[in-house]
Motif scaffolding. Structure first.
Motif, PDB file in Angstrom:
ATOM      1  N   PRO A  80       0.810  -1.230   0.000  1.00  0.00           N
ATOM      2  CA  PRO A  80       0.000   0.000   0.000  1.00  0.00           C
ATOM      3  C   PRO A  80       0.836   1.270   0.000  1.00  0.00           C
ATOM      4  N   ILE A  81       1.975   1.270   0.692  1.00  0.00           N
ATOM      5  CA  ILE A  81       2.790   2.482   0.745  1.00  0.00           C
ATOM      6  C   ILE A  81       3.422   2.750  -0.624  1.00  0.00           C
ATOM      7  N   ARG A  82       3.859   1.684  -1.298  1.00  0.00           N
ATOM      8  CA  ARG A  82       4.457   1.858  -2.626  1.00  0.00           C
ATOM      9  C   ARG A  82       3.408   2.314  -3.633  1.00  0.00           C
ATOM     10  N   GLU A  83       2.227   1.711  -3.553  1.00  0.00           N
ATOM     11  CA  GLU A  83       1.158   2.094  -4.463  1.00  0.00           C
ATOM     12  C   GLU A  83       0.794   3.563  -4.285  1.00  0.00           C
ATOM     13  N   GLU A  84       0.770   4.008  -3.032  1.00  0.00           N
ATOM     14  CA  GLU A  84       0.416   5.392  -2.748  1.00  0.00           C
ATOM     15  C   GLU A  84       1.493   6.348  -3.267  1.00  0.00           C
ATOM     16  N   LEU A  85       2.772   6.014  -3.034  1.00  0.00           N
ATOM     17  CA  LEU A  85       3.870   6.889  -3.433  1.00  0.00           C
ATOM     18  C   LEU A  85       4.010   6.980  -4.950  1.00  0.00           C
ATOM     19  N   GLU A  86       3.573   5.940  -5.650  1.00  0.00           N
ATOM     20  CA  GLU A  86       3.660   5.952  -7.109  1.00  0.00           C
ATOM     21  C   GLU A  86       2.460   6.635  -7.756  1.00  0.00           C
ATOM     22  N   GLY A  87       1.502   7.058  -6.930  1.00  0.00           N
ATOM     23  CA  GLY A  87       0.320   7.715  -7.457  1.00  0.00           C
ATOM     24  C   GLY A  87       0.572   9.185  -7.757  1.00  0.00           C
ATOM     25  N   PHE A  88      -0.445   9.841  -8.242  1.00  0.00           N
ATOM     26  CA  PHE A  88      -0.313  11.243  -8.613  1.00  0.00           C
ATOM     27  C   PHE A  88      -0.455  12.165  -7.407  1.00  0.00           C
TER      28      PHE A  88
ATOM     29  N   THR B 248      -1.021   8.596  16.293  1.00  0.00           N
ATOM     30  CA  THR B 248      -1.085   7.239  16.850  1.00  0.00           C
ATOM     31  C   THR B 248      -0.949   6.252  15.707  1.00  0.00           C
ATOM     32  N   PHE B 249      -0.022   5.294  15.862  1.00  0.00           N
ATOM     33  CA  PHE B 249       0.276   4.350  14.789  1.00  0.00           C
ATOM     34  C   PHE B 249       0.546   2.984  15.407  1.00  0.00           C
ATOM     35  N   GLY B 250      -0.161   1.978  14.944  1.00  0.00           N
ATOM     36  CA  GLY B 250       0.024   0.639  15.489  1.00  0.00           C
ATOM     37  C   GLY B 250      -0.299   0.544  16.965  1.00  0.00           C
TER      38      GLY B 250
ATOM     39  N   PHE C 231      -2.616   6.298   6.851  1.00  0.00           N
ATOM     40  CA  PHE C 231      -2.362   4.988   7.435  1.00  0.00           C
ATOM     41  C   PHE C 231      -2.261   5.017   8.966  1.00  0.00           C
ATOM     42  N   LEU C 232      -2.338   6.198   9.579  1.00  0.00           N
ATOM     43  CA  LEU C 232      -2.351   6.275  11.038  1.00  0.00           C
ATOM     44  C   LEU C 232      -3.627   5.637  11.566  1.00  0.00           C
ATOM     45  N   ASP C 233      -3.658   5.370  12.876  1.00  0.00           N
ATOM     46  CA  ASP C 233      -4.793   4.643  13.457  1.00  0.00           C
ATOM     47  C   ASP C 233      -6.121   5.358  13.259  1.00  0.00           C
ATOM     48  N   ASP C 234      -6.100   6.704  13.190  1.00  0.00           N
ATOM     49  CA  ASP C 234      -7.337   7.449  12.966  1.00  0.00           C
ATOM     50  C   ASP C 234      -7.438   7.963  11.541  1.00  0.00           C
ATOM     51  N   GLY C 235      -6.643   7.383  10.652  1.00  0.00           N
ATOM     52  CA  GLY C 235      -6.631   7.833   9.264  1.00  0.00           C
ATOM     53  C   GLY C 235      -7.724   7.197   8.431  1.00  0.00           C
ATOM     54  N   ALA C 236      -7.746   7.557   7.152  1.00  0.00           N
ATOM     55  CA  ALA C 236      -8.772   7.041   6.241  1.00  0.00           C
ATOM     56  C   ALA C 236      -8.596   5.549   5.972  1.00  0.00           C
ATOM     57  N   GLU C 237      -7.339   5.068   6.004  1.00  0.00           N
ATOM     58  CA  GLU C 237      -7.056   3.652   5.758  1.00  0.00           C
ATOM     59  C   GLU C 237      -6.035   3.158   6.789  1.00  0.00           C
ATOM     60  N   PRO C 238      -6.426   2.973   8.050  1.00  0.00           N
ATOM     61  CA  PRO C 238      -5.471   2.563   9.097  1.00  0.00           C
ATOM     62  C   PRO C 238      -4.742   1.277   8.720  1.00  0.00           C
ATOM     63  N   ASN C 239      -3.406   1.327   8.795  1.00  0.00           N
ATOM     64  CA  ASN C 239      -2.622   0.135   8.439  1.00  0.00           C
ATOM     65  C   ASN C 239      -1.239   0.256   9.071  1.00  0.00           C
TER      66      ASN C 239
END
Length: 254
Positions: A7-15, A54-56, A125-133
């Motif tokens: 997911p992080i690579r996919e996001e970074l390669e996006g526009f 907050t993360f993980g 990707f943070l715990d309160d983010g749109a896509e927590p991971n």
């Protein structure tokens, strides 16, 4: 079989890339402390307020600090980043942050040898983010605190050393590091010194700060833990009791 997509690579390669968030863990357990979680800035919550990231499942205390020197050089030189903790918070609360940092420096020998973990992730990707991971990050970078390089009423600065720089290599009872590992004498408020925990043999009356500058006040006497600091105290051509391995940082694996 479904192909795994990072997911992080996919996001970074996006526009459009979400905000990058830096998270730090200082693990001082090896030097008698605990784990301390810091972030240089807060993040904006859905209600518009600003909160600690907050993360993980871990919350990172927001303490203003600057950092630089993380990039790997093209010639293969490992990074030696600098972290500069600001003693005053943006909201004007300087007492809390200053007392907290100074207590750690005093009790943990300037944090020498503590492990520093750096994580970069995205706000979503943070715990309160749109896509927590908690698995979505750009890798964990590992460093150790090589020395406290500067301290003023406004900031405390540390130089880090990459964990790839022979961190886990040992000689009998000695870790191979390119800074001195001996405990330096501790200055007392009355101008005398406490040698009870010192392993460095220096007992002279010439005083130098962590940058190697001459100081008149014994309370400012600090060793920068470099070979040059040892020469200042014992002499340029003397047999030095240096407790490090100056050539360690020059070794690289091909």
């Amino acid at each position: 079989m479904e192909q795994f997509v990072d997911p992080i690579r996919e996001e970074l390669e996006g526009f459009a890339v979400d905000d990058v968030v830096e998270l730090f863990t200082v693990d001082a357990s090896r030097i008698g402390g605990a784990q301390y979680l810091f972030a240089p800035t807060s993040v904006q919550a859905s209600d518009g307020s600003y909160v600690a990231p907050t993360f993980g499942g871990n919350t990172y205390m927001v303490i203003p600090f600057e950092s630089e020197g993380w990039d790997f050089a093209a010639g293969g030189t490992l990074p030696q980043p600098t972290i500069r903790f600001m003693m005053a918070r943006e909201d004007g609360d300087s007492l809390t942050i200053a007392s907290y940092l100074l207590s750690l420096l005093s009790s943990l020998d300037d944090m020498l040898g503590a492990k520093v973990l750096r994580i970069q992730t995205l706000r979503k990707f943070l715990d309160d983010g749109a896509e927590p991971n908690p698995q979505a990050h750009m890798g964990i970078e590992v460093y150790t605190v090589a020395r406290k390089s500067n301290q003023t009423p406004d900031f405390v600065e540390f130089q880090l050393q990459s964990a790839l720089d022979m961190e886990d290599v040992f000689l009998p009872r000695r870790q191979v590091l390119n800074y001195c590992q001996w405990a330096y004498r501790r200055a007392l408020s009355d101008g005398t010194f406490d040698y009870s925990d010192a392993t460095c043999p220096y007992v002279g009356s010439s005083y130098f700060d962590a940058n190697g500058d001459v100081v008149a006040d014994p309370k400012l006497d600090r060793c920068g833990r470099r070979l040059a600091d040892c020469k200042l105290r014992f002499g340029e051509n003397a047999k030095l009791p240096y407790g490090g391995f100056p050539g360690a940082g020059k070794l690289r694996t091909g």
